[in-house]
Design a protein around this motif. Structure first.
Motif, short mmCIF file in Angstrom:
data_model
loop_
_atom_site.label_atom_id
_atom_site.label_comp_id
_atom_site.label_asym_id
_atom_site.label_seq_id
_atom_site.Cartn_x
_atom_site.Cartn_y
_atom_site.Cartn_z
N GLY A 95 0.84 -1.19 0.32
CA GLY A 95 0.10 -0.20 -0.10
C GLY A 95 1.04 1.12 0.11
O GLY A 95 0.31 2.43 -0.01
N SER A 96 2.15 1.30 -0.19
CA SER A 96 2.78 2.46 -0.02
C SER A 96 2.48 3.21 -1.48
O SER A 96 2.36 2.69 -2.77
CB SER A 96 4.31 1.88 -0.27
N PHE A 97 2.49 4.59 -1.64
CA PHE A 97 2.42 5.33 -2.46
C PHE A 97 3.17 6.49 -2.78
O PHE A 97 4.07 6.65 -1.71
CB PHE A 97 0.80 6.03 -2.33
N GLY A 98 3.06 7.09 -3.94
CA GLY A 98 4.02 8.33 -4.19
C GLY A 98 3.42 9.38 -3.86
O GLY A 98 2.98 9.99 -2.70
N ASP A 99 3.24 10.29 -4.92
CA ASP A 99 2.52 11.65 -4.56
C ASP A 99 1.01 11.61 -4.05
O ASP A 99 0.45 10.42 -4.46
CB ASP A 99 2.72 12.59 -5.95
N VAL A 100 0.45 12.68 -3.40
CA VAL A 100 -0.74 12.57 -2.89
C VAL A 100 -1.39 14.16 -3.32
O VAL A 100 -0.66 14.82 -2.90
CB VAL A 100 -1.04 12.27 -1.51
N LEU A 101 -2.26 14.07 -3.82
CA LEU A 101 -3.39 15.42 -4.09
C LEU A 101 -4.65 15.26 -3.09
O LEU A 101 -5.37 14.16 -3.47
CB LEU A 101 -3.62 15.55 -5.41
N SER A 102 -5.09 16.13 -2.69
CA SER A 102 -6.17 15.97 -1.67
C SER A 102 -6.90 17.57 -1.59
O SER A 102 -6.35 18.45 -1.53
CB SER A 102 -6.08 15.64 -0.20
N THR A 103 -8.13 17.47 -1.60
CA THR A 103 -8.91 18.83 -1.85
C THR A 103 -10.49 18.50 -1.38
O THR A 103 -10.70 17.55 -1.25
CB THR A 103 -9.01 19.09 -3.15
N SER A 104 -10.93 19.74 -0.76
CA SER A 104 -12.11 19.76 -0.35
C SER A 104 -13.03 20.92 -0.52
O SER A 104 -12.10 21.87 -0.61
CB SER A 104 -12.35 19.16 1.14
N LEU A 105 -14.27 21.00 -0.60
CA LEU A 105 -15.14 22.11 -0.73
C LEU A 105 -16.37 22.01 0.30
O LEU A 105 -16.96 20.85 0.29
CB LEU A 105 -15.58 22.44 -2.03
#
Length: 531
Positions: free
Chosen positions: A293-303
């Motif tokens: 489950g290791s990951f690279g970049d992450v993008l997270s956003t909310s409104l």
């Protein structure tokens, strides 16, 4: 990804340039406000001092309920905390299960008492005004282990090198804040998480925490899409006509193309645990790497949008999206076929490094009757080829519903229901790798029913001054191939699918036995103090 990084830098420099020009200009009069309305303030910054206010001494206490002190002129620091300890009685609900060889779970898998620390921390946050509209903001926060000694985290199924009781182990950052928003860098709970938690989660840190199912793609103790992200930079807008927006980017800092190395500067693999944790890599066998489950970049956003509560109603709507790039789940492939892979499927591991994303939308309303009703819908997706769908347990739908009722000024009642729909496939656990998927592999396979429900209830009594007691109950009902637990998302004690099989370590020597299909239940009596 290059476009994303370029866009972030352009926004950053534009924001800095705009702020710099604003600082170079004389302060302008604010736009007219309705009578009695407060003036807009920088996010994370304090209200302005009245003209002619006297200077304060260094570390002079500030009047009010919080533990706040004045620092240098134009600066303040606030100390805060959350302390929570409970007495739990839980059962794994797997005593009646058997594997394909007729073996039963090992150890105490029925009712067992325990005392644990739940989501306890202390921290300091503050600001220093740098001008009329610009402030330096900061926060330093660390976990507090009340009922056990701090140290590395290890069980019979995993091992972590992160010292959660170490200084600044939790949300910590520095940044700049203006009336147009705040730009921060450090580590934090992602916008995807904070858009609904804890606001729509009255069981936050308790035994019925919705993170057992929501944000949790596979039913493990880790909650992939409700997590804290290291080495991040993010923007938080002020509230504008009820709307708030947040966006975060976390570079993977991983030199490996397949995200199977430790991230630069990190103690654990991205996503949690050390390389080879849980026996996912062994000397002379499968690579000892970050392949679970290791990951690279992450993008997270909310409104989000909020209306009220001055009208007697408080209406809140949230939508959020998060994407993890190049998520490595080779441990599932090696667990099914062994290592090295058979020639016919030798390319499976390279193609089982894929992006994963999550989307959710929800709402909450507080009625004049002091009744709170809320919930949200969630959609996970893992972008693997069709020929790997037979083991894809990371793609599904789910929902959470909750109702809270304020009974008296001191007492409240809460109920909740989380549901996880089944996934396209399943890699199989100790007792469910029972279907032949070809080329010598055994797994849960296509159309395995790994759906689950979690039901929760709690009653809370407040003594005032931030001190309360609670009695909570939770029940997780797993279908045959599911292994959702109790306690994921912040509790020091989790009740999961693993029995007490040896060896008693969670590193490369581990041989965990996870029994899918259990019906887990627990009661928790706890005390909590917030300051």
């Amino acid at each position: 990804m290059k476009r994303l990084i370029g866009t972030l830098f352009v926004l950053f420099y534009a924001w800095c340039g705009f702020t710099g020009r604003a600082l170079a200009q004389p302060a302008q009069a604010p736009a007219p406000q309705p009578a009695g309305a407060p003036a807009p303030q920088p996010a994370g910054a304090p209200a302005p001092q009245p003209a002619g206010a006297p200077a304060h001494k260094f570390f002079e206490p500030k009047e009010g309920k919080g533990v706040t002190f004045y620092t240098t002129p134009g600066g303040e620091i606030t100390f805060y905390g959350n302390l929570d300890v409970s007495f739990d009685v839980t059962t794994k609900g797997i005593s009646d299960l058997k594997d394909s060889n007729g073996n039963v779970p090992v150890g105490h898998v029925g009712w067992m008492p325990a005392i644990g620390t739940n989501l306890s921390y202390i921290g300091a946050r503050g600001f220093q005004k740098l001008g009329d509209i610009l402030s330096f903001v900061y926060q330093l926060e660390t976990q507090i282990d009340i009922s056990a000694s701090s140290g590395l985290s290890e069980s019979t199924s995993n091992k972590s090198d992160v010292v959660k009781g170490g200084l600044t182990s939790r949300n910590s950052f520095i940044g700049l804040s203006t009336r147009w928003g705040s730009l921060k860098a450090g580590k934090t709970d992602a916008p995807y998480k904070t858009s609904t938690n804890p606001r729509m989660n009255p069981f936050n840190g308790m035994i019925g925490d919705y993170q057992v199912v929501m944000g949790n793609t596979g039913g493990d103790n880790r909650v992939e899409f409700s997590t804290r992200l290291d080495h991040s930079i993010w923007y938080e807008s002020p509230k504008i006509y009820g709307f708030k927006f947040a966006v975060l980017f976390s570079p993977g800092q991983n030199r490996a193309i397949a995200s199977d190395n430790l991230p630069s500067g990190g103690a654990d693999c991205a996503g949690g645990n050390i390389p080879g944790s849980g026996g996912t890599g062994t000397p002379g066998g499968a690579p000892i790497s970050c392949n679970d489950g290791s990951f690279g970049d992450v993008l997270s956003t909310s409104l989000t949008y909020e209306y009220g509560p001055s009208s007697g109603w408080d209406f809140y709507v949230a939508t959020a999206y998060e994407r993890h790039y190049k998520v490595n789940r080779n441990s599932d492939i090696y667990g099914i076929y062994g290592y090295p892979l058979p020639a016919a499927v030798s390319h499976y591991d390279a193609h089982d490094v894929a992006d994963e994303d999550a989307f959710k939308i929800g709402a909450q309303v507080v009625l004049p009757t002091h009744t709170t009703v809320g919930g949200f819908f969630e959609d996970f997706h893992r972008y693997v080829p069709d020929y790997l769908q037979f083991q894809n347990e990371r793609q599904r739908l789910g929902f959470w519903l909750t109702v809270s009722q304020q009974l008296t000024s001191a007492d409240s009642l809460h109920v909740g229901w989380a549901h996880a729909y089944k996934t396209p496939g399943d890699p199989g656990q100790h007792n469910t790798a029972i279907n032949d998927v070809g080329n010598g592999g055994m797994a849960g396979g296509l159309d395995a029913d790994n759906s689950a429900n979690m039901y929760a209830a709690a009653i809370k009594h407040s003594f005032g001054h931030g001190v309360l007691v609670y009695l909570a109950w939770a029940y997780t009902v797993n279908a045959q191939f599911a292994h959702y637990d109790l306690g994921a998302g912040g509790r020091s004690l989790t009740t999961d699918c693993h029995d007490a099989s040896l060896p008693a370590s969670g590193d490369v020597n581990a041989n965990p036995h996870c029994w899918a299909g259990g019906n887990l239940m627990g009661f928790s009596l706890g005390m909590k103090a917030v300051f």
